[in-house]
Design a protein around this motif. Structure first.
Motif, PDB file in Angstrom:
ATOM      1  N   GLY A  44       0.831  -1.194   0.000  1.00  0.00           N
ATOM      2  CA  GLY A  44       0.000   0.000   0.000  1.00  0.00           C
ATOM      3  C   GLY A  44       0.862   1.238   0.000  1.00  0.00           C
ATOM      4  N   VAL A 225      -3.860  -5.329  -0.329  1.00  0.00           N
ATOM      5  CA  VAL A 225      -3.531  -3.923  -0.522  1.00  0.00           C
ATOM      6  C   VAL A 225      -4.294  -3.092   0.499  1.00  0.00           C
ATOM      7  CG1 VAL A 225      -3.428  -1.997  -2.147  1.00  0.00           C
ATOM      8  CG2 VAL A 225      -3.296  -4.357  -2.994  1.00  0.00           C
ATOM      9  N   ASN A 227      -5.129   0.778   2.028  1.00  0.00           N
ATOM     10  CA  ASN A 227      -5.127   2.202   1.725  1.00  0.00           C
ATOM     11  C   ASN A 227      -5.966   2.910   2.778  1.00  0.00           C
ATOM     12  OD1 ASN A 227      -4.480   4.517   0.181  1.00  0.00           O
ATOM     13  ND2 ASN A 227      -6.486   4.464  -0.792  1.00  0.00           N
ATOM     14  N   VAL A 240      -4.258  -7.758  -8.456  1.00  0.00           N
ATOM     15  CA  VAL A 240      -4.202  -6.467  -7.758  1.00  0.00           C
ATOM     16  C   VAL A 240      -3.511  -5.400  -8.597  1.00  0.00           C
ATOM     17  CG1 VAL A 240      -4.266  -7.576  -5.477  1.00  0.00           C
ATOM     18  CG2 VAL A 240      -2.061  -6.985  -6.494  1.00  0.00           C
ATOM     19  N   SER A 241      -2.531  -5.803  -9.425  1.00  0.00           N
ATOM     20  CA  SER A 241      -1.810  -4.793 -10.208  1.00  0.00           C
ATOM     21  C   SER A 241      -2.669  -4.217 -11.324  1.00  0.00           C
ATOM     22  CB  SER A 241      -0.524  -5.383 -10.786  1.00  0.00           C
ATOM     23  OG  SER A 241      -0.804  -6.435 -11.692  1.00  0.00           O
ATOM     24  N   ASN A 243      -5.964  -3.776 -10.881  1.00  0.00           N
ATOM     25  CA  ASN A 243      -7.164  -3.231 -10.251  1.00  0.00           C
ATOM     26  C   ASN A 243      -7.138  -1.701 -10.357  1.00  0.00           C
ATOM     27  OD1 ASN A 243      -8.823  -2.058  -8.080  1.00  0.00           O
ATOM     28  ND2 ASN A 243      -9.106  -4.174  -7.401  1.00  0.00           N
ATOM     29  N   GLU A 245      -8.629   0.648  -8.767  1.00  0.00           N
ATOM     30  CA  GLU A 245      -8.558   1.334  -7.470  1.00  0.00           C
ATOM     31  C   GLU A 245      -7.142   1.287  -6.901  1.00  0.00           C
ATOM     32  OE1 GLU A 245     -12.786   1.120  -5.280  1.00  0.00           O
ATOM     33  OE2 GLU A 245     -11.803  -0.839  -5.500  1.00  0.00           O
ATOM     34  N   VAL A 246      -6.458   0.178  -7.124  1.00  0.00           N
ATOM     35  CA  VAL A 246      -5.071   0.059  -6.661  1.00  0.00           C
ATOM     36  C   VAL A 246      -4.182   1.020  -7.437  1.00  0.00           C
ATOM     37  CG1 VAL A 246      -3.071  -1.471  -6.464  1.00  0.00           C
ATOM     38  CG2 VAL A 246      -5.362  -2.321  -5.908  1.00  0.00           C
ATOM     39  N   TYR A 250      -1.938   4.180  -5.835  1.00  0.00           N
ATOM     40  CA  TYR A 250      -0.491   4.303  -5.978  1.00  0.00           C
ATOM     41  C   TYR A 250      -0.085   5.477  -6.867  1.00  0.00           C
ATOM     42  CZ  TYR A 250       1.293   0.121  -3.649  1.00  0.00           C
ATOM     43  OH  TYR A 250       1.683  -0.801  -2.709  1.00  0.00           O
TER      44      TYR A 250
END
Length: 257
Positions: A44, A225, A227, A240-241, A243, A245-246, A250
């Motif tokens: 995160g 992750v 946040n 996740v990479s 996504n 929102e992710v 970042y």
């Protein structure tokens, strides 16, 4: 999978874990499940709550609410020493070895608790000689076999981190919590420590906070992750990479590659 098998496969769980600091919620309602024998990465942006979460797991902080289950036992209100004795061991961001002792002596100190002489400082030092062979074997395991007589302060940074992992292994952890294991390392040292973590995983579970996403992609079976103190996403690296929102958390945009 039966309920019993599922319970057996899970070594760590948190339920509604929350930590408030005078009106500021650093961790909010975290429900996490870590499978036995896996490498579970916690990532995160800065300020996401990763270190606070680790501090809750290792009892350096008390949760405001929620529950922590380790190896089937509620450890929400356990003492740090108690969970360490049960095999939940943390390695810190900053190298925590004794700088003016040799690599072998550092590992030997970690092995002392097997002899139950950790606090018997009046006993002769030679009582620890029986640990030399095991200490050397542990150093061999992390690639430091040739450096047993070298003082920790004289080791390059990457080897210091390898020594810290050796002292962690010496405590016979069932669950290792690694806090930024590659922080501040050169690319060569990052590669060395990444390979080391791969080697020591056998028979153990690792939860790691790590900022280097290449390391996470290489090692992690599962990624959570965080946040702003909450779980933003979970899954494998590809999930996740990609996504949105992710990426926004970042990069500040959903258009990031």
């Amino acid at each position: 999978m039966t309920d019993h098998a599922r319970e057996q496969a899970t070594i760590l769980e948190t339920h509604g874990l929350t930590k408030d600091f005078k009106g500021f919620t650093a961790i909010k309602d975290i429900n996490l499940s870590v499978q036995t024998g896996s490498i579970h990465a916690l990532i995160g942006p800065n300020g996401a709550g990763k270190t606070t979460f680790f501090n809750l797991l290792t009892k350096f902080l008390k949760p405001t609410s929620g529950q922590i289950i380790y190896d089937g036992r509620d450890i929400t209100h356990a003492r740090p020493a108690g969970i360490a004795q049960r095999g939940l061991i943390r390695s810190f961001q900053i190298s925590a070895v004794f700088p003016h002792l040799s690599a072998r002596e550092n590992v030997r100190i970690a092995l002392q608790r097997k002899l139950k002489v950790s606090y018997h400082f009046w006993r002769p030092l030679r009582i620890l000689d029986q640990l030399n062979e095991q200490a050397q074997a542990t150093l061999e395991q992390v690639g430091l076999g040739k450096f047993g007589d070298v003082k920790a302060v004289e080791l390059p940074y990457g080897q210091k981190r390898a020594l810290e992992i050796a002292t962690t292994i010496a405590l016979e952890p069932r669950l290792m919590l690694l806090d930024e294991p590659t922080q501040g390392m050169s690319a060569e040292d990052v590669s060395t420590v990444t390979d080391l973590i791969k080697r020591v995983i056998e028979g153990r579970t690792i939860v790691m906070v790590e900022h280097n996403l290449n390391v996470v992609a290489t090692l992690a079976d599962q990624i959570t992750v965080l946040n702003r103190g909450e779980i933003l996403a979970e899954g494998n690296y590809d999930e996740v990479s990609n996504n949105p929102e992710v990426m926004e958390a970042y990069m500040g945009t959903t258009d990031a590659a």
